[in-house]
Design a protein around this motif. Structure first.
Motif, PDB file in Angstrom:
ATOM      1  N   UNK A  22       0.827  -1.208   0.000  1.00 59.99           N
ATOM      2  CA  UNK A  22       0.000   0.000   0.000  1.00 59.99           C
ATOM      3  C   UNK A  22       0.860   1.257   0.000  1.00 59.99           C
ATOM      4  N   UNK A  23       1.991   1.183   0.680  1.00 58.54           N
ATOM      5  CA  UNK A  23       2.879   2.346   0.720  1.00 58.54           C
ATOM      6  C   UNK A  23       3.474   2.630  -0.657  1.00 58.54           C
ATOM      7  N   UNK A  44       5.805  -0.528 -11.173  1.00 60.23           N
ATOM      8  CA  UNK A  44       5.730  -0.680  -9.714  1.00 60.23           C
ATOM      9  C   UNK A  44       4.292  -0.652  -9.223  1.00 60.23           C
ATOM     10  N   UNK A  45       3.463   0.213  -9.808  1.00 61.01           N
ATOM     11  CA  UNK A  45       2.057   0.225  -9.423  1.00 61.01           C
ATOM     12  C   UNK A  45       1.390  -1.105  -9.742  1.00 61.01           C
ATOM     13  N   UNK A  51       0.046  -7.687  -5.858  1.00 67.34           N
ATOM     14  CA  UNK A  51       0.381  -8.303  -4.575  1.00 67.34           C
ATOM     15  C   UNK A  51      -0.711  -8.048  -3.540  1.00 67.34           C
ATOM     16  N   UNK A  52      -1.396  -6.915  -3.640  1.00 65.38           N
ATOM     17  CA  UNK A  52      -2.513  -6.650  -2.746  1.00 65.38           C
ATOM     18  C   UNK A  52      -3.721  -7.534  -3.056  1.00 65.38           C
ATOM     19  N   UNK A  53      -3.737  -8.127  -4.246  1.00 64.04           N
ATOM     20  CA  UNK A  53      -4.784  -9.071  -4.666  1.00 64.04           C
ATOM     21  C   UNK A  53      -6.173  -8.443  -4.574  1.00 64.04           C
ATOM     22  N   UNK A  54      -6.233  -7.174  -4.918  1.00 62.95           N
ATOM     23  CA  UNK A  54      -7.510  -6.471  -4.851  1.00 62.95           C
ATOM     24  C   UNK A  54      -7.959  -5.921  -6.202  1.00 62.95           C
ATOM     25  N   UNK A 209       1.306  -3.906   9.778  1.00 62.07           N
ATOM     26  CA  UNK A 209       0.117  -4.544   9.227  1.00 62.07           C
ATOM     27  C   UNK A 209       0.355  -5.924   8.634  1.00 62.07           C
ATOM     28  N   UNK A 210       1.517  -6.519   8.891  1.00 63.37           N
ATOM     29  CA  UNK A 210       1.819  -7.831   8.304  1.00 63.37           C
ATOM     30  C   UNK A 210       1.043  -8.904   9.077  1.00 63.37           C
TER      31      UNK A 210
END
Length: 287
Positions: A22-23, A44-45, A51-54, A209-210
Motif C-alpha cells: 500500500x505504501x 511498480x504500481x 500483490x494486494x490481490x484487490x 500490518x503484516x
C-alpha cells in the motif's frame, strides 16, 4: 521522460521486501500524475496492486502500459509474471520472470518468485534447485539470490541449512520481512521461542500490518510463552486489520477455549472455517 530517482527506486525496492504494498501505491500516485508515461512507475504500481490481490485488472492494465512504453521494463515483466501465476498460467509466469531477470533490472526479487513458483505450484523441485543455484552463481552476495537458495532449502525440508541461509540474508538486509518470517518459524520449531518472538517483533516494527506475523505472534504467545493477554491483543488486532484472516480467528478461538468461554470459542472456530473450509491449523473439533 521523468523516471523515479535512484533514491525513490531504492525506496520502492525496500518497501517491496518489507511487503508494504500500500505504501508503494501511495508513494507513486503523485508521481504518475506528473510522469504519465513513465514505465517504471506503471510497473511498480502494477506489482503493488497485484500483490494486494484487490485489483488484478487494474494491475494488468498498468503492466501492459509500462511494457508498451518499454518492453524491457523489468518490474513490469515481474508484475506480468505474478499476474500469470495467480491466474494459473505457470509457463507464462516463468517466461515473464525469466525475461525480467534478463533485463538486468534491479528487481531481483524475481529469483525468489521463480523458486516458489517452480517448487510450490509446478512441483518441479529440480527446476527450483536450478534457479536457486543460478541465482547464487550469478549474484553470490546478493540478498535476493541468497534468499532464493534459503527458500529452496526450506521447501526441501533442509531446515538447518535454511536457518543458516536466512540468517545470512538478514545479515545483509536486516528488514527483509519474508526471511524474518521464515526464520521465526524455524526458530519456533526448534523451541527457540524468544528468538522467534524477536524476529516477529522486528517484522511488526517494520510493517505493523503484516497479518501473518501478527497471527503467528499471537499463537506463539498463547501456546509457548504463557502470554494469553498478549495473544488476545494480537489476534484482535489481526482480525480488525483483516477480518478474512482465518488463522487469527482460530487463535482467538483457542484463547477463548482455554479461558473456558466455549460458546465464544465455537463462534471463532466457526468463523475461521467459514472463511477457509480447509483450514485446520489451531482448530478444535466443533460438534
Amino acid at each position: 521522460m521523468n523516471r523515479p530517482s535512484p533514491d525513490k527506486q531504492e525506496s520502492m525496492e525496500r518497501l517491496y521486501w518489507q511487503r508494504r504494498f500500500r505504501d508503494i501505491v501511495q508513494l507513486l500516485e503523485p508521481v504518475i500524475e506528473s510522469s504519465p508515461r513513465d514505465p517504471e512507475v506503471y510497473g511498480w504500481l502494477a506489482l503493488a496492486l497485484v500483490e494486494l490481490k484487490q485489483d488484478e485488472a487494474h494491475a494488468l492494465g498498468f503492466a501492459e502500459q509500462a511494457l508498451q512504453a518499454d518492453p524491457n521494463c523489468g518490474v513490469a515483466l515481474a508484475a506480468m509474471g505474478r499476474i500469470s501465476w495467480l491466474r494459473g498460467k505457470t509457463q507464462e509466469a516463468v517466461v515473464s520472470y525469466e525475461a525480467a531477470l534478463r533485463t538486468g533490472s534491479p528487481f531481483t526479487y524475481a529469483w525468489r518468485n521463480l523458486v516458489a513458483l517452480r517448487f510450490g505450484t509446478m512441483k518441479d523441485s529440480n527446476g527450483a534447485a536450478a534457479v536457486a543455484e543460478r541465482a547464487k552463481r550469478e549474484h553470490p552476495e546478493h540478498p535476493d539470490a541468497l534468499a532464493a537458495e534459503a527458500n529452496y532449502l526450506y521447501r526441501s525440508r533442509e531446515l538447518d541449512k535454511a536457518l543458516s541461509a536466512y540468517s545470512q540474508v538478514l545479515t545483509l538486509r536486516p528488514d527483509d520481512v519474508p526471511s524474518l518470517y521464515r526464520r521465526a518459524l524455524l526458530r519456533r520449531d526448534r523451541r527457540d521461542y524468544q528468538g522467534a518472538l524477536s524476529d516477529l517483533n522486528k517484522i511488526l516494527s517494520v510493517n505493523p500490518g503484516y497479518i501473518n506475523a501478527l497471527s503467528e505472534r499471537a499463537d506463539l504467545k498463547l501456546t509457548d510463552l504463557n502470554d494469553s493477554q498478549g495473544a488476545l491483543a494480537d489476534s484482535n488486532r489481526a482480525i480488525e486489520a483483516d477480518p478474512k484472516h482465518a488463522r487469527a480467528w482460530a487463535v482467538r478461538g483457542h484463547y477463548k477455549e482455554k479461558d473456558r468461554n466455549y460458546q465464544g470459542a465455537l463462534a471463532d472456530y466457526s468463523q475461521a472455517l467459514d472463511i477457509s473450509p480447509q483450514y485446520v491449523w489451531g482448530l478444535r473439533p466443533r460438534g
